[in-house]
Design a protein around this motif. Sequence first.
Motif, short mmCIF file in Angstrom:
data_model
loop_
_atom_site.label_atom_id
_atom_site.label_comp_id
_atom_site.label_asym_id
_atom_site.label_seq_id
_atom_site.Cartn_x
_atom_site.Cartn_y
_atom_site.Cartn_z
N GLU A 196 4.00 -55.56 33.65
CA GLU A 196 3.73 -54.23 33.50
C GLU A 196 2.18 -53.81 34.17
N LYS A 197 1.37 -54.78 34.12
CA LYS A 197 -0.13 -54.32 34.42
C LYS A 197 -0.71 -55.04 35.71
N ASN A 198 0.09 -55.43 36.61
CA ASN A 198 -0.17 -55.99 37.88
C ASN A 198 -1.04 -57.14 37.88
N VAL A 199 -0.88 -58.09 36.95
CA VAL A 199 -1.69 -59.04 36.96
C VAL A 199 -1.09 -59.99 37.87
N VAL A 200 -1.74 -60.80 38.60
CA VAL A 200 -1.29 -61.63 39.66
C VAL A 200 -2.09 -63.12 39.66
N GLY A 201 -2.81 -63.46 38.62
CA GLY A 201 -3.25 -64.87 38.53
C GLY A 201 -4.21 -64.99 37.30
N VAL A 202 -4.58 -66.02 36.96
CA VAL A 202 -5.03 -66.52 35.74
C VAL A 202 -6.25 -67.23 35.92
N THR A 203 -7.47 -66.96 35.19
CA THR A 203 -8.64 -67.78 35.09
C THR A 203 -8.96 -68.33 33.80
N THR A 204 -9.22 -69.59 33.82
CA THR A 204 -9.58 -70.18 32.53
C THR A 204 -11.07 -70.86 32.54
N ASN A 205 -11.70 -70.98 31.27
CA ASN A 205 -12.91 -71.59 31.14
C ASN A 205 -13.04 -72.53 29.91
N PRO A 206 -14.03 -73.39 29.79
CA PRO A 206 -14.05 -74.22 28.51
C PRO A 206 -13.90 -73.34 27.41
N SER A 207 -14.70 -72.22 27.23
CA SER A 207 -14.61 -71.14 25.88
C SER A 207 -13.15 -70.78 25.88
N ILE A 208 -12.39 -70.42 26.78
CA ILE A 208 -11.08 -70.01 26.49
C ILE A 208 -10.21 -71.18 26.05
N PHE A 209 -10.32 -72.33 26.33
CA PHE A 209 -9.43 -73.42 25.98
C PHE A 209 -10.04 -73.71 24.57
N GLN A 210 -11.34 -73.79 24.24
CA GLN A 210 -11.70 -73.98 22.90
C GLN A 210 -11.14 -73.06 22.05
N ALA A 211 -10.96 -71.78 22.26
CA ALA A 211 -10.48 -70.69 21.31
C ALA A 211 -9.04 -71.05 21.35
N ALA A 212 -8.47 -71.20 22.17
CA ALA A 212 -6.96 -71.14 22.42
C ALA A 212 -6.47 -72.55 21.39
N GLU A 267 -27.92 -70.34 30.63
CA GLU A 267 -27.12 -69.98 29.37
C GLU A 267 -25.73 -70.18 29.49
N GLY A 268 -25.33 -69.77 30.63
CA GLY A 268 -23.99 -69.84 30.98
C GLY A 268 -23.28 -71.24 30.93
N LEU A 269 -24.04 -72.25 31.29
CA LEU A 269 -23.74 -73.64 31.30
C LEU A 269 -23.89 -74.25 30.02
N ASP A 270 -25.14 -73.66 29.32
CA ASP A 270 -25.04 -74.20 27.74
C ASP A 270 -23.73 -73.76 27.01
N LYS A 271 -23.39 -72.36 27.02
CA LYS A 271 -22.38 -71.83 26.31
C LYS A 271 -21.16 -72.67 26.77
N PHE A 272 -20.85 -73.02 27.93
CA PHE A 272 -19.71 -73.95 28.21
C PHE A 272 -19.73 -75.30 27.79
N VAL A 273 -20.81 -75.92 27.80
CA VAL A 273 -20.85 -77.28 27.10
C VAL A 273 -20.97 -77.20 25.78
N ALA A 274 -21.41 -76.18 25.20
CA ALA A 274 -21.08 -76.12 23.40
C ALA A 274 -19.82 -75.81 23.28
N SER A 275 -19.20 -74.85 23.88
CA SER A 275 -17.65 -74.72 23.46
C SER A 275 -16.83 -76.01 23.85
N TRP A 276 -17.07 -76.82 25.25
CA TRP A 276 -16.54 -78.03 25.20
C TRP A 276 -16.81 -79.09 24.17
N ASN A 277 -17.90 -79.17 23.56
CA ASN A 277 -18.23 -80.03 22.40
C ASN A 277 -17.62 -79.66 21.30
N GLU A 278 -17.66 -78.50 21.00
CA GLU A 278 -16.85 -78.22 19.82
C GLU A 278 -15.23 -78.54 20.00
#
Length: 373
Positions: free
Chosen positions: A38-54, A346-357
Amino acid sequence: MTNPTPTAQLSAAGVSIWLDDLSRERLSSGSLQKLIDEKNVVGVTTNPSIFQAAITSSNDYKAKIAELAAQGAGLEDTITELTTTDVADACDLFAQIAAATNGVDGRVSIEVDPRLAWDTDGTIAEAKNLYKKVDKDNVLIKIPATLEGLKAITAVLGEGISVNVTLIFSLERYRAVINAFQTGLELAKDNGHDLSKIHSVASFFVSRVDTEIDKRLDAIGTPAAKALKGKAGLANARLAFQAYEKLFSTERWVVLAEAGARPQRPLWASTGVKDPAYPDTLYVTELAANGIVNTMPEKTLDATFDHGVVTGDTLTGTYTKANTVLTALENLGVSYNNVVALLESEGLDKFVASWNELLADVEGALAAARRAA
């Protein structure tokens, strides 16, 4: 015949819409398939914060964690199994799109352990491991664009593995990323790989630039400073597109293209608007051009679908005005180099923090599963 939706118009303008999110629930419920339809999505990206939340905010992974605990799986192997399973299943979901676009779209990204961002050899090994574990042609391995990451990007591409280069904030680093990409293709060619099968995107972050610079402009507080608010992110991205156009029209690139290589597409990341004073589709409709990717959180995708005003190419020919914005910021004492260096850190610190969580939460879940067994 009904009028095309804004996301359909964006797609027709040559913009590939990727969703910046993934979870087991999205896959099992059919919600991701619905966004494709319905909304023309043709791919997906993920990152450590997304997996931590999921993984930590739902029960969708509980049974698998219990199964892995019973098998005696360790913490790192458990996380690898959970994340690569989701990515592999998403790759299957997008397989038809990948086939229809010769691998240009239908891509799903998975990032190396963010703690390896400053470790070239570790990143190379992890990228190879993730690629082997997912085992899908349409996966992209995400590697941060740190100085150490640049060498890893070249080496991984040289192995014939497709790469999503992430956490790019500065124009200088972006040019270095393009060089690393082209060097990687030259290496891949020497190694006998089919260049037409190697794909890459360069994830250039947008909204975080405005968040940091706007904060500094507010501190200055003059009318001239306030007039520049909300302009730096677009200006930076537009100048990145100028660099893309220049560096993919050189003789060096022509040689690679003649050997079957495809350009590394610019991907706009961090496209969710942080300041409610700005239009919620700002980093979508104002950064449109043929051949680019825009990866959106669902909120931004929904806003674009609902009321985005797509006017075609809003990148080409904007470079003089964009340069004027960055020059004006420097004249006010806002250091571009300082801002982009801070944002990378800051971006790297955020991803490392999410990964550690994530590590801590999954470790707790494994222990609970073992106690219950």
